[in-house]
Design a protein around this motif. Structure first.
Motif, PDB file in Angstrom:
ATOM      1  N   ALA A   1       1.016  -1.207   0.126  1.00  0.00           N
ATOM      2  CA  ALA A   1      -0.051  -0.161  -0.107  1.00  0.00           C
ATOM      3  C   ALA A   1       1.068   1.385  -0.263  1.00  0.00           C
ATOM      4  CB  ALA A   1      -0.723   0.361   1.121  1.00  0.00           C
ATOM      5  N   GLU A   2       2.183   1.037   0.602  1.00  0.00           N
ATOM      6  CA  GLU A   2       2.517   2.722   0.915  1.00  0.00           C
ATOM      7  C   GLU A   2       3.315   3.005  -0.777  1.00  0.00           C
ATOM      8  OE1 GLU A   2       3.943   2.479   5.345  1.00  0.00           O
ATOM      9  OE2 GLU A   2       5.778   2.497   4.215  1.00  0.00           O
ATOM     10  N   GLU A   3       4.423   1.594  -1.310  1.00  0.00           N
ATOM     11  CA  GLU A   3       4.609   2.297  -2.501  1.00  0.00           C
ATOM     12  C   GLU A   3       3.915   1.965  -3.402  1.00  0.00           C
ATOM     13  OE1 GLU A   3       7.324   1.606  -2.382  1.00  0.00           O
ATOM     14  OE2 GLU A   3       8.568  -0.550  -1.402  1.00  0.00           O
ATOM     15  N   LEU A   4       2.287   1.288  -3.679  1.00  0.00           N
ATOM     16  CA  LEU A   4       1.586   1.907  -4.597  1.00  0.00           C
ATOM     17  C   LEU A   4       1.328   3.904  -4.229  1.00  0.00           C
ATOM     18  CD1 LEU A   4      -2.067  -0.274  -4.727  1.00  0.00           C
ATOM     19  CD2 LEU A   4       0.344  -0.013  -6.494  1.00  0.00           C
ATOM     20  N   GLN A   5       1.685   4.002  -3.112  1.00  0.00           N
ATOM     21  CA  GLN A   5       1.497   5.450  -2.657  1.00  0.00           C
ATOM     22  C   GLN A   5       2.585   5.939  -2.838  1.00  0.00           C
ATOM     23  OE1 GLN A   5      -0.590   7.839   1.438  1.00  0.00           O
ATOM     24  NE2 GLN A   5       1.552   8.098   1.623  1.00  0.00           N
ATOM     25  N   HIS A   6       3.496   5.535  -3.240  1.00  0.00           N
ATOM     26  CA  HIS A   6       4.190   6.526  -3.887  1.00  0.00           C
ATOM     27  C   HIS A   6       4.280   6.766  -5.762  1.00  0.00           C
ATOM     28  CE1 HIS A   6       7.310   4.430  -0.413  1.00  0.00           C
ATOM     29  NE2 HIS A   6       6.484   5.491  -0.041  1.00  0.00           N
ATOM     30  N   GLY A   7       3.473   5.447  -6.015  1.00  0.00           N
ATOM     31  CA  GLY A   7       3.502   5.623  -7.326  1.00  0.00           C
ATOM     32  C   GLY A   7       2.181   6.908  -8.086  1.00  0.00           C
ATOM     33  N   ARG A   8       1.206   6.797  -6.326  1.00  0.00           N
ATOM     34  CA  ARG A   8       0.051   8.023  -6.830  1.00  0.00           C
ATOM     35  C   ARG A   8       0.890   9.348  -6.421  1.00  0.00           C
ATOM     36  NH1 ARG A   8      -2.894   4.699  -3.988  1.00  0.00           N
ATOM     37  NH2 ARG A   8      -2.229   5.642  -1.616  1.00  0.00           N
ATOM     38  N   VAL A   9       1.695   9.420  -5.758  1.00  0.00           N
ATOM     39  CA  VAL A   9       1.963  10.755  -5.130  1.00  0.00           C
ATOM     40  C   VAL A   9       3.025  11.473  -6.352  1.00  0.00           C
ATOM     41  CG1 VAL A   9       3.823  12.063  -3.695  1.00  0.00           C
ATOM     42  CG2 VAL A   9       1.490  10.283  -2.860  1.00  0.00           C
TER      43      VAL A   9
END
Ligand SMILES: [Fe+2]
Ligand SMILES: [Fe+2]
Length: 285
Positions: free
Chosen positions: A67-75
């Motif tokens: 979930a954190e890695e996905l957030q990196h992608g979104r940001v």
């Protein structure tokens, strides 16, 4: 350490301070590439869940980590779209997925669960130094803050995998096996994943897989330009710890200076060959 719930969200970033005049094109290109790679994280979650199917304590952490890695992608995507409104994330992602095929399988690509954790430590070391280098290179305030937060997350990810390695696997694992796993992963440092993500964002047409060597060189040029000895030092200390090698801060520093010099020399040779038209783009199939 195992509680790695993200401490921040996309809303915590100072978007109103965005300054277009301070966007660096080279950094932007790698921010776009990173947004694709991070947004692909679910593939890794799935792969690692297969590998660690019998370790419930690791499975729980994998969900949060993903979930954190996905957030990196979104940001990163949000920032890249702001910095370059012509950036078409969805199209780039399609091109990227056509070029880079994730080697999904039920058995560890690294040989064992322990070696998989060592390999994760290397990757999280690489990503943390990558974002630290971007953070220290950018003058754009929002991107600085994004890279600062992501670099912090990546260091926590390293500690997460390292702690699982030490808890469950350290006794029956030789230092030599760890070193072999680390070198194996380091040799892939300029692999298809990074290079094709870069190409998917930068090339107008499809990613030409035959140009992998050229993209890899561009990536090395980028690293040589933005990685300082301090970034190498941090990476060497982290990898040394995962290898169970007693590297102290002082040794880490001179090793970092050597690594920095080698990389710059490699880039210098490449540019000389290029200038003399002696370099032919090789394909790796
Ligand atoms: Fe990440
Ligand atoms: Fe990470």
């Amino acid at each position: 350490v195992t509680n790695i719930r993200s401490h921040w969200t996309i809303k915590d970033l100072p978007w109103q301070r965005f300054d277009q005049t301070k966007v660096n094109k080279d950094l932007l290109a790698f921010a776009k590439a990173a947004s694709l790679i991070e947004a692909n994280a679910l593939l890794y979650v799935e792969y690692l869940k297969n590998i660690f199917f019998d370790k419930p304590e690791i499975l729980v952490d994998l969900e949060r980590w993903g979930a954190e890695e996905l957030q990196h992608g979104r940001v990163l995507r949000r920032w890249a779209e702001r910095a370059d409104p012509s950036f078409d994330f969805e199209l780039s992602m399609k091109k990227y997925r056509r070029a880079f095929v994730f080697p999904m399988q039920n058995e560890s690509l690294r040989g064992s669960q322990a070696l998989e954790l060592v390999s994760r430590c290397v990757i999280e070391t690489g990503t943390s130094s990558f974002y630290s280098a971007l953070r220290d290179a950018t003058a754009e305030p929002v991107f600085f803050e994004i890279c600062r937060r992501i670099a912090g997350d990546e260091i926590r990810h390293y500690h997460l995998f390292y702690s699982h390695l030490q808890k469950g696997f350290s006794e029956n694992m030789t230092r030599w096996a760890r070193i072999k796993a680390i070198f194996g992963r380091l040799c892939e440092a300029t692999d298809e994943e990074v290079c094709f993500a870069y190409a998917a964002c930068e090339s107008t047409g499809e990613v030409n897989q035959k140009n992998l060597a050229l993209y890899a060189e561009k990536y090395l040029v980028f690293l040589a330009r933005f990685y300082k000895p301090s970034h190498f030092k941090q990476a060497i200390l982290m990898v040394g710890r995962a290898a169970n090698l007693p590297i102290q801060a002082k040794e880490g520093l001179w090793l970092a200076v050597v690594a920095h010099k080698i990389l710059n020399f490699r880039v210098w040779i490449f540019q000389k060959l290029h200038a003399l038209h002696l370099l032919h783009v090789r394909s790796r199939s």
